[in-house]
Design an enzyme around this catalytic site. Structure first.
Site, mmCIF file in Angstrom:
data_model
loop_
_atom_site.group_PDB
_atom_site.id
_atom_site.type_symbol
_atom_site.label_atom_id
_atom_site.label_comp_id
_atom_site.label_asym_id
_atom_site.label_seq_id
_atom_site.Cartn_x
_atom_site.Cartn_y
_atom_site.Cartn_z
ATOM 1 C CB SER A 97 -1.122 0.118 1.408
ATOM 2 O OG SER A 97 -2.147 -0.785 1.306
ATOM 3 C CG PHE A 162 -6.138 -19.490 -1.263
ATOM 4 C CD1 PHE A 162 -6.738 -19.490 -2.603
ATOM 5 C CD2 PHE A 162 -5.481 -17.974 -1.306
ATOM 6 C CE1 PHE A 162 -7.222 -18.583 -3.579
ATOM 7 C CE2 PHE A 162 -6.349 -17.191 -1.584
ATOM 8 C CZ PHE A 162 -6.607 -17.175 -3.477
ATOM 9 C CB THR A 164 -5.224 -26.512 -1.143
ATOM 10 O OG1 THR A 164 -5.467 -26.371 -2.263
ATOM 11 C CG2 THR A 164 -6.072 -27.322 0.132
ATOM 12 C CE1 TYR A 200 -5.213 2.237 3.839
ATOM 13 C CE2 TYR A 200 -5.402 0.190 2.688
ATOM 14 C CZ TYR A 200 -4.537 1.150 2.861
ATOM 15 O OH TYR A 200 -3.772 0.755 2.112
ATOM 16 C CB SER A 201 -11.882 1.196 1.262
ATOM 17 O OG SER A 201 -12.604 1.258 0.203
ATOM 18 C CG ASN A 202 -6.423 -2.066 -0.086
ATOM 19 O OD1 ASN A 202 -5.997 -1.498 -0.406
ATOM 20 N ND2 ASN A 202 -6.854 -2.884 0.023
ATOM 21 N N GLY A 336 3.374 -0.892 4.070
ATOM 22 C CA GLY A 336 1.902 -1.526 3.397
ATOM 23 C C GLY A 336 2.270 -2.901 3.719
#
Length: 381
Positions: A97, A162, A164, A200-202, A336
């Site tokens: 970021s 994730f 796997t 906070y918003s990307n 970031g």
């Protein structure tokens, strides 16, 4: 792009800094100009702080500390899990970021040129993109007060999400279009009425990147290259787009997925885009932050806007964070985080003291202790 852990980096004035360390006994480079004051940061204290970071979640770390004309470069840990190769002193890394500071700089340059108005609605430049584009201003995008849902909370963006290694492998090289990610977020209700709160918003920075493209006719990547990277001769900085590799030399980042250690260095960072795609080095980020705060990239009026916080956003300006430290010093910069890497770039307002630090993550990240001590030693010691 992971955000939960990274958002703690500057919260509470670097209260839980996620940074990196220095291996005991490794040499540091330092050059002082004649007559320049000697560094006030104690080398042994820095060493202890950085070593602690490499034992509490970092695979490796590199840090560049500037005090006046004196620079100190330190490193710790290893570049590879299970290996002995040291972290490169001038290694490339994904800045996450900190990309937002580059993008905000370009938007504010366009403001200075009269091509964008900070308090104009987004719909003026990108009609139809956002259902609430007539109520969300450009300023709100850059200051995270738009109320837009954060798209990174709506789909798996970090390896730890994730189950796997195979599932992660299917996604890590996928190309993402910014408009598709924005549409995903825009389909959600606003988190709050625009301008009334902070979150906070990307998503806001993906929209800012699209705005740059609409106004300039260039991609946001080309605009950053032309307006920031080339003028400052940042030879180690790029927005890679679909390029999945990092330029050598670099350290590798890791995650444990489904019980297995996975090297997560290679990835298609278009999932981060204008919110977090940039690759750089400590030397380049140091030069960028110095030039920005020194007024060499923005006129005084736009730099003042960048640093202006509000009661709704008491620490976040426009792509720039104010981090008040316990000793009374306020550092300015950004942090970031993205798969495999966590970084921070901080400077005093007069740019005399600066810290740029990047860590590559170990398979089992911990609390990353030691960062507070390092920052305090540089800015308050």
């Amino acid at each position: 792009m992971t955000t939960t852990k990274r958002r703690r980096v500057l919260a509470g004035a670097t209260a839980a800094l996620v940074c990196a360390g220095v291996c005991a006994g490794q040499a540091a480079t330092a050059v002082a100009a004649p007559g320049e004051r000697v560094s006030t940061a104690d080398r042994a204290t820095l060493q202890r702080s950085l070593d602690e970071l490499t034992t509490t979640g970092a695979q490796g770390v590199q840090v560049r500390i500037t005090e006046g004309r004196r620079q100190t470069v330190l490193r710790s840990g290893t570049a590879d899990h299970g290996g002995e190769r040291p972290v490169p002193r001038e290694g490339a890394f994904r800045v996450g970021s900190i990309t937002k500071t580059f993008v905000a700089t370009v938007v504010l340059q366009l403001v200075a040129e009269g091509r964008v108005e900070l308090d104009a609605p987004v719909a003026r430049y990108l009609p139809g993109l956002l259902p609430d584009g007539d109520r969300i201003t450009v300023r709100m995008l850059l200051q995270h007060t738009s109320g837009l849902a954060n798209y990174t909370g709506l789909l798996p963006t970090g390896p730890e999400e994730f189950s796997t290694p195979e599932a992660f492998e299917e996604e890590r090289y996928r190309h993402h279009e910014a408009r598709d990610l924005v549409a995903l977020a825009a389909a959600q209700p606003l988190d709050f009425e625009p301008g009334t709160s902070w979150s906070y918003s990307n998503t806001g920075y993906l929209v800012a990147g699209l705005l740059v493209e609409e106004v300039t006719g260039q991609s946001w990547r080309e605009a950053v290259e032309e307006r920031v990277v080339e003028p400052l001769h940042l030879r180690g900085t790029s927005a890679p787009g679909d390029r999945v590799t990092l330029p050598p030399p670099h350290a590798h980042g890791y995650a444990r997925i489904g019980g297995e250690v996975v090297n997560v260095t290679r990835m298609n960072a278009t999932i981060a885009g204008a919110a977090g795609e940039v690759v750089s080095t400590t030397a380049d980020l140091d030069r960028f932050l110095d030039a920005l705060l020194d007024g060499r990239l923005l006129p005084a009026a736009q730099l003042a806007e960048m640093k202006r916080t509000t009661p709704v956003s008491p620490q976040y300006g426009l792509g720039l964070v104010a981090a008040p430290l316990e000793c009374g010093v306020t550092a300015w910069g950004h942090d970031g985080g993205i798969a495999g890497y966590t970084s921070i770039a901080l400077s005093t307002e007069d740019t005399r003291e600066r810290v740029v630090l990047s860590l590559s993550t170990a398979p089992d990240p911990g609390e990353f202790r030691g960062g507070n001590e390092l920052i305090s030693e540089v800015f308050c010691g």
